[in-house]
Scaffold this motif. Structure first.
Motif, PDB file in Angstrom:
ATOM      1  N   ASP A  65       0.814  -1.219   0.000  1.00 57.85           N
ATOM      2  CA  ASP A  65       0.000   0.000   0.000  1.00 57.85           C
ATOM      3  C   ASP A  65       0.846   1.268   0.000  1.00 57.85           C
ATOM      4  O   ASP A  65       0.406   2.320   0.461  1.00 57.85           O
ATOM      5  CB  ASP A  65      -0.928   0.011   1.219  1.00 57.85           C
ATOM      6  CG  ASP A  65      -1.947  -1.115   1.191  1.00 57.85           C
ATOM      7  OD1 ASP A  65      -2.410  -1.454   0.085  1.00 57.85           O
ATOM      8  OD2 ASP A  65      -2.267  -1.662   2.266  1.00 57.85           O
ATOM      9  N   LEU A  67       1.522   3.318  -2.184  1.00 57.80           N
ATOM     10  CA  LEU A  67       0.988   4.429  -2.978  1.00 57.80           C
ATOM     11  C   LEU A  67      -0.330   4.975  -2.418  1.00 57.80           C
ATOM     12  O   LEU A  67      -0.942   5.851  -3.029  1.00 57.80           O
ATOM     13  CB  LEU A  67       0.765   3.980  -4.430  1.00 57.80           C
ATOM     14  CG  LEU A  67       2.026   3.650  -5.236  1.00 57.80           C
ATOM     15  CD1 LEU A  67       1.651   3.170  -6.625  1.00 57.80           C
ATOM     16  CD2 LEU A  67       2.946   4.854  -5.321  1.00 57.80           C
ATOM     17  N   ALA A  68      -0.746   4.472  -1.278  1.00 58.18           N
ATOM     18  CA  ALA A  68      -2.007   4.938  -0.689  1.00 58.18           C
ATOM     19  C   ALA A  68      -1.867   6.365  -0.177  1.00 58.18           C
ATOM     20  O   ALA A  68      -0.818   6.759   0.341  1.00 58.18           O
ATOM     21  CB  ALA A  68      -2.423   4.005   0.452  1.00 58.18           C
ATOM     22  N   GLU A  87      -2.903   4.871 -11.794  1.00 60.86           N
ATOM     23  CA  GLU A  87      -4.125   5.550 -11.355  1.00 60.86           C
ATOM     24  C   GLU A  87      -3.872   6.410 -10.126  1.00 60.86           C
ATOM     25  O   GLU A  87      -4.439   7.501  -9.979  1.00 60.86           O
ATOM     26  CB  GLU A  87      -5.222   4.520 -11.057  1.00 60.86           C
ATOM     27  CG  GLU A  87      -5.853   3.908 -12.295  1.00 60.86           C
ATOM     28  CD  GLU A  87      -6.468   4.948 -13.227  1.00 60.86           C
ATOM     29  OE1 GLU A  87      -7.091   5.902 -12.714  1.00 60.86           O
ATOM     30  OE2 GLU A  87      -6.305   4.814 -14.443  1.00 60.86           O
ATOM     31  N   GLU A  88      -3.023   5.929  -9.217  1.00 59.89           N
ATOM     32  CA  GLU A  88      -2.742   6.699  -8.000  1.00 59.89           C
ATOM     33  C   GLU A  88      -2.078   8.036  -8.333  1.00 59.89           C
ATOM     34  O   GLU A  88      -2.364   9.049  -7.688  1.00 59.89           O
ATOM     35  CB  GLU A  88      -1.832   5.896  -7.062  1.00 59.89           C
ATOM     36  CG  GLU A  88      -2.480   4.655  -6.475  1.00 59.89           C
ATOM     37  CD  GLU A  88      -2.269   3.418  -7.321  1.00 59.89           C
ATOM     38  OE1 GLU A  88      -2.468   2.312  -6.797  1.00 59.89           O
ATOM     39  OE2 GLU A  88      -1.920   3.563  -8.513  1.00 59.89           O
ATOM     40  N   GLU A  91      -4.768  10.411  -9.928  1.00 62.92           N
ATOM     41  CA  GLU A  91      -5.659  10.963  -8.903  1.00 62.92           C
ATOM     42  C   GLU A  91      -4.951  12.036  -8.080  1.00 62.92           C
ATOM     43  O   GLU A  91      -5.548  13.067  -7.747  1.00 62.92           O
ATOM     44  CB  GLU A  91      -6.158   9.839  -7.995  1.00 62.92           C
ATOM     45  CG  GLU A  91      -7.111   8.869  -8.684  1.00 62.92           C
ATOM     46  CD  GLU A  91      -7.440   7.661  -7.826  1.00 62.92           C
ATOM     47  OE1 GLU A  91      -7.019   7.640  -6.639  1.00 62.92           O
ATOM     48  OE2 GLU A  91      -8.108   6.728  -8.329  1.00 62.92           O
TER      49      GLU A  91
END
Length: 238
Positions: A65, A67-68, A87-88, A91
């Motif tokens: 995780d 890239l959270a 995608e991260e 966003e």
């Protein structure tokens, strides 16, 4: 960007490759108080992380995780091996996070003249030959870029009369908004259209995307700048 811009900013380094570790070291030595390293496999960067911690303790986010919650940072310095189409990252950019890179910042801070070399084949050899010719001519010249030498390792040595020869890959060029004063394009062939290494899965979705990345080496030049290209290669001639 200039160095004052980074004061009181929340900064993260996405990947700790050669360029990012050099930039992180540079910024910490400039007095930056806090940085965060985002890396999936912390064991793969243990030596580089240790070298940074000797300057100042840095934060590390690792694991599946890693890239959270990128939105918590104001600036992300992406390693060239990290795909822009994640995608991260998309966003984060949409939410206002600045996505940059060590090479982009070097172009902002470099006081000398940059000779950028790209191409599908031969760019490393060409960059090295240019460097050696200028060195033999007695010029204040430096070699760096994708060839394995991080330019932030020698930024403090540069002056307005310095010449900097940089080998630039498509992954370094793909989000550029500046071009070097002298651009060299050796050739263009179909390449980097699939991941060469599962641990470094960056690739271009199609050939047009790859060409557009390469185009950035000349896209932002002006009439005082120069492009040297290979007219024997159809794509570089176009």
């Amino acid at each position: 960007m200039n160095l004052n811009y980074f004061k009181d900013k929340k900064i993260a380094f996405l990947g700790l490759g050669i360029e990012n570790v050099s930039l992180a070291r540079f910024l910490l030595n400039q007095g930056l108080e806090e940085i965060t390293i985002l890396e999936r496999d912390k064991d793969s960067i243990s030596d580089r992380l240790e070298s940074l911690n000797k300057i100042k303790k840095v934060n590390l986010v690792s694991g599946v995780d890693y890239l959270a919650d990128l939105n918590q940072y104001q600036i992300l310095f992406r390693s060239p091996g990290v795909p822009l189409h994640l995608e991260e990252l998309k966003e984060a950019k949409e939410s206002g996070v600045i996505i940059s890179s060590a090479m982009r910042l070097f172009f902002d801070l470099c006081p000398g003249k940059i000779i950028g070399v790209t191409g599908s084949k031969g760019k490393g050899t060409t960059a090295t030959l240019i460097f050696q010719i200028l060195k033999e001519a007695g010029k204040d010249v430096y070699l760096g870029g994708n060839i394995g030498i991080a330019p932030f390792d020698f930024l403090n040595q540069l002056s307005t009369t310095s010449l900097i020869v940089l080998e630039l890959s498509s992954f370094q060029l793909e989000d550029f908004e500046k071009s070097p004063q002298i651009a060299v394009v050796t050739n263009i062939f179909e390449e980097h259209l699939k991941a060469a290494d599962p641990k470094n899965p960056n690739f271009h979705k199609n050939f047009a995307e790859y060409i557009n990345a390469k185009k950035n080496i000349i896209k932002y030049q002006n009439r005082q700048n120069f492009t040297i290209t290979n007219f024997s290669n159809k794509l570089t001639k176009q």
